[in-house]
Design an enzyme around this catalytic site. Structure first.
Site, PDB file in Angstrom:
ATOM      1  CG  ASP A   1     -19.299   4.414  15.524  1.00  0.00           C
ATOM      2  OD1 ASP A   1     -18.174   3.922  15.725  1.00  0.00           O
ATOM      3  OD2 ASP A   1     -20.146   3.875  14.807  1.00  0.00           O
TER       4      ASP A   1
ATOM      5  NE  ARG B   1      -8.896   9.966   5.097  1.00  0.00           N
ATOM      6  CZ  ARG B   1      -7.801   9.296   5.422  1.00  0.00           C
ATOM      7  NH1 ARG B   1      -6.614   9.661   4.977  1.00  0.00           N
ATOM      8  NH2 ARG B   1      -7.872   8.207   6.170  1.00  0.00           N
TER       9      ARG B   1
ATOM     10  CG  HIS C   1     -11.087  -1.026   6.535  1.00  0.00           C
ATOM     11  ND1 HIS C   1     -10.121  -1.069   7.520  1.00  0.00           N
ATOM     12  CD2 HIS C   1     -10.421  -1.000   5.350  1.00  0.00           C
ATOM     13  CE1 HIS C   1      -8.929  -1.060   6.952  1.00  0.00           C
ATOM     14  NE2 HIS C   1      -9.083  -1.024   5.649  1.00  0.00           N
TER      15      HIS C   1
ATOM     16  CG  LEU D   1      -1.720   1.278   1.463  1.00  0.00           C
ATOM     17  CD1 LEU D   1      -2.658   1.565   0.296  1.00  0.00           C
ATOM     18  CD2 LEU D   1      -2.502   1.192   2.766  1.00  0.00           C
TER      19      LEU D   1
ATOM     20  CE1 TYR E   1      -8.224   2.553   5.539  1.00  0.00           C
ATOM     21  CE2 TYR E   1      -9.930   2.376   7.213  1.00  0.00           C
ATOM     22  CZ  TYR E   1      -8.602   2.252   6.831  1.00  0.00           C
ATOM     23  OH  TYR E   1      -7.659   1.838   7.728  1.00  0.00           O
TER      24      TYR E   1
END
Length: 749
Positions: free
Chosen positions: A451, A278, A431, A148, A276
């Protein structure tokens, strides 16, 4: 012409066509990828005339000049995220890209020389590197511990190479392409298909990296590999680890286009969640812009009805009043619209999406622009006073490739004075969290009911190398970590990805048409086989109330008797309860697994009235939760942090309503925001609840009705149609001798 000659002719024609195609790309002038030749000329002509662009250029120049003064360092890789070699190579990719831009705009060869010299060092280093020595990743890079980050590097460095392409000699370009760029692209793709050939934000970075260097080099094979993925690569649909399991599309498709098709809904919602989304928006949009400039015939920004441009709007709507993204699924709190990937997203969406003036107001808040064609367009628009406010309203964003896999409903009141975020989406790939029908609540950007987000200290080496911690699976993903129902102390889908990824909740209805009453409602029937959960949340501006209140109705029908836990993770300090509770002399965990092992029991009480009240204070505002209860209900105060010897978890608090030995039941709560406290004047204003009572006056198969009475005797009635959500359906219900008639899924007065 015989068959043999025909085949020879066709083969020659094919080779000639490919040659012409490749040479036509090569013949294009550089820069051509993100900066363009015409764009650079326009930028130079506008220098000194566009304030935000000029300020952004000056800031970037200071950053790069400081790095040049330090000298070039391309160390042998050895560290995880946050370690020196990781941080240095990361800094290098950023500085290379910026230095290339400065060379083009300022025509100062010092920047080109810096880029050239560093790239030549990398070309000398790269062939000597084995796979990275850190073995944690499922796909190890060479410069970094995971492919990555190698892909991050190549996405940025391809832009630098494009900027200095014509400055370099043919010999230098040949050296870079043969010893660095082509082997680099092969490593993150052909050599690591488990990373490259799937649907996930990791692969999007890989696809963009290979495609962008292919565009600069004029290599059609690399561009095709980026768009369509590797041919004949093995398909694996399981999950390996938190940093991106082997997630492929069901039909085996891969590549950039598959990553546009699968994770994005038609509304632009990205199934992994806003954090993710973003992260992925940069490679999505920067590669798309490169394709738009080099291969405009692909019309990539029109793909899937312009989903990439829709995604920018969706992502901006997935932020609170402070611009911070809602931490759905794995999401680090504090990540916001001010991150560099959103600067690029806003600029590119404005430039290529019809010059939406609302995006200019976001760019003004961000305070900087890209130093390219799109950034110049934004800066000129701001200079010319074309900006209008970006209006974030109540919105329902569907999930799934066709918008048929649940979604996220956002209810907003006023200028984001109060915001409800209701999640009824699909799993969200690797995710995702096990939190069907969960919600969080915000006031002016402050969390009221939270959250948790993710359990990770991103790029802080001392905490697990900056990577995901084991508590992300044992706590953050588990159902009990969210404001939603837990049955028999077991997470939704037993906390198993292979089960959860097959299911999603179903929208019942979403209605934001009435400013005084906004409602979102959804059902979940797979989280616990044999149990259906139906949750309806309304944001209501009732007369007699200082602010709108939140009404939460959670109806549970099961074919078995169960224990139900409904947590509320509040932020702030306990003020008062109307039920008695005892605190234990010694703390002990609430349970042994599914996240319960991470909760300390801090207080245990029994509901003593039909309404249990709990008040707390946060950010100098008061909140009261009024819940319909029975004397059998338990009220448990908990705090996160048990079985956490390394202090990886935040010590946040919660209140859990536990209902035992129950088959069918309905949980009803009202949440009020009221009053304020000033530590200067030391006055508490309106610190007490305005609700006298909340009563369930009817609860049947077809309808559920709630009566809410305030302290002045004013009454509100909310009736929900449990089986028919059609706007045209007519309903009639008799309650205590009074007939109520209405059309649509709910009644409120």
């Amino acid at each position: 012409m015989n068959k043999k000659k025909t085949n020879t002719y066709l083969m020659c024609l094919l080779i000639l066509t490919l040659s012409i195609s490749t040479s036509s790309i090569q013949a294009q002038e550089h820069p051509k990828l993100i900066l363009t030749k015409a764009g650079v000329e326009k930028i130079r002509a506008e220098l000194g005339k566009v304030p935000l662009f000029d300020a952004s250029l000056e800031q970037l120049k200071k950053e790069v000049d400081a790095e040049i003064a330090l000298g070039i360092d391309t160390p042998v890789p050895k560290d995880y995220s946050g370690g020196y070699t990781h941080a240095r190579h990361k800094k290098n990719w950023i500085v290379l890209q910026k230095a290339g831009v400065l060379f083009q705009i300022l025509e100062d060869e010092e920047y080109a020389i810096y880029v050239r010299d560093m790239l030549l060092q990398y070309a000398e280093l790269y062939p000597t590197l084995p796979a990275h020595p850190k073995t944690r990743s499922y796909a190890r890079g060479k410069l970094f511990w995971q492919c990555l980050n190698d892909s991050n590097w190549l996405v940025y460095v391809s832009q630098a190479y494009d900027c200095v392409y014509d400055f370099l000699t043919k010999k230098e370009r040949k050296n870079l392409e043969e010893n660095l760029f082509r082997p680099f692209a092969d490593w993150i793709s052909v050599k690591n298909p488990q990373f490259y050939n799937r649907v996930h934000n990791h692969s999007t970075w890989g696809n963009a990296a290979v495609g962008m260097i292919g565009l600069v080099m004029g290599d059609d094979e690399l561009v095709d590999r980026a768009l369509y993925g590797l041919k004949n690569a093995p398909v694996n649909t399981g999950e390996k680890d938190n940093d991106g399991g082997f997630i492929y599309s069901e039909d085996g498709k891969a590549g950039f286009l598959a990553n546009l098709d699968e994770p994005f809904s038609p509304d632009g919602y990205y199934t992994e969640g806003p954090y993710y989304q973003r992260y992925a928006m940069y490679p999505f949009l920067i590669f798309a812009e490169g394709l738009e400039n080099v291969k405009p015939e692909l019309k990539i920004l029109e793909y899937k009805d312009g989903v990439l441009l829709k995604a920018v709007n969706a992502l901006l709507n997935l932020s609170d009043a402070d611009g911070e993204f809602f931490p759905l699924n794995d999401g680090q709190k504090g990540m916001s619209i001010y991150t560099s990937s959103l600067v690029s997203a806003v600029d590119i969406a404005y430039h290529h999406g019809g010059n939406n003036p609302q995006l200019l107001s976001i760019a003004k808040e961000q305070g900087k622009v890209l130093l390219d064609d799109s950034g110049l367009a934004v800066a000129i628009g701001l200079r010319d006073g074309e900006a209008t406010p970006f209006e974030k309203k109540s919105i329902n964003l569907s999930d799934g490739p066709k918008g048929e896999q649940g979604g996220v409903g956002i209810l907003r009141y006023g200028n984001e004075d109060l915001t409800l975020v209701f999640k009824y989406a699909a799993q969200g790939l690797s995710h995702g969290h096990y939190d069907k029908l969960s919600y969080s609540f915000f006031e002016k950007g402050d969390e009221v009911l939270q959250d948790y987000g993710l359990s990770r200290f991103v790029n802080i080496e001392q905490k697990g190398g900056g990577n995901y911690l084991k508590e992300n699976k044992s706590w953050a993903k588990q159902t009990i970590a969210h404001n939603t129902l837990v049955q028999n102390e077991t997470s939704h889908f037993k906390g198993k990805y292979e089960i959860g990824s097959k299911h999603h909740s179903e929208l019942y209805f979403f209605d934001e048409s009435q400013s005084e009453v906004q409602v979102v409602s959804a059902k979940e029937s797979n989280a616990y086989p044999g149990t259906e959960m139906h949750r309806t949340i309304a944001l209501i501006k009732g007369y007699g109330f200082e602010k709108p209140f939140l009404l939460d109705i959670l109806k549970v029908n099961s074919d078995s008797t169960n224990q139900y836990d409904l947590p509320f993770y509040f932020m702030g300090q306990v003020i008062q309860t109307n039920f008695e509770y005892k605190t234990p002399k010694e703390l002990y965990p609430l349970g042994k697994k599914h996240g319960y092992q991470h909760l300390w029991m801090e207080g245990l009480g029994k509901a003593s009235e039909d309404n249990s009240k709990f008040s707390w204070m946060n950010e100098r505002r008061f909140y009261t939760l009024t819940t319909i209860t029975t004397t059998a209900d338990e009220m448990r105060f908990v705090r996160i942090g048990a079985n956490d010897p390394e202090f990886n978890l935040r010590r946040d608090a919660g209140l859990i309503l536990r209902r035992k030995d129950t088959q069918h039941t309905t949980f009803v709560s009202v949440l009020e925001s009221h009053g304020s406290y000033s530590p200067v004047s030391e006055f508490a204003v309106n610190s007490k609840s305005n609700i006298a009572s909340v009563n369930m006056v009817h609860d049947g198969t077809k309808y559920t009705a709630l009566a809410i009475e305030d302290l002045r005797g004013e009454k509100h009635l909310f009736i929900l149609s449990n089986k028919d959500a059609s706007n045209s359906s007519k309903h009639k219900l008799n309650i205590n001798g009074n007939d109520y008639s209405w059309s649509g899924p709910y009644y409120f007065k």
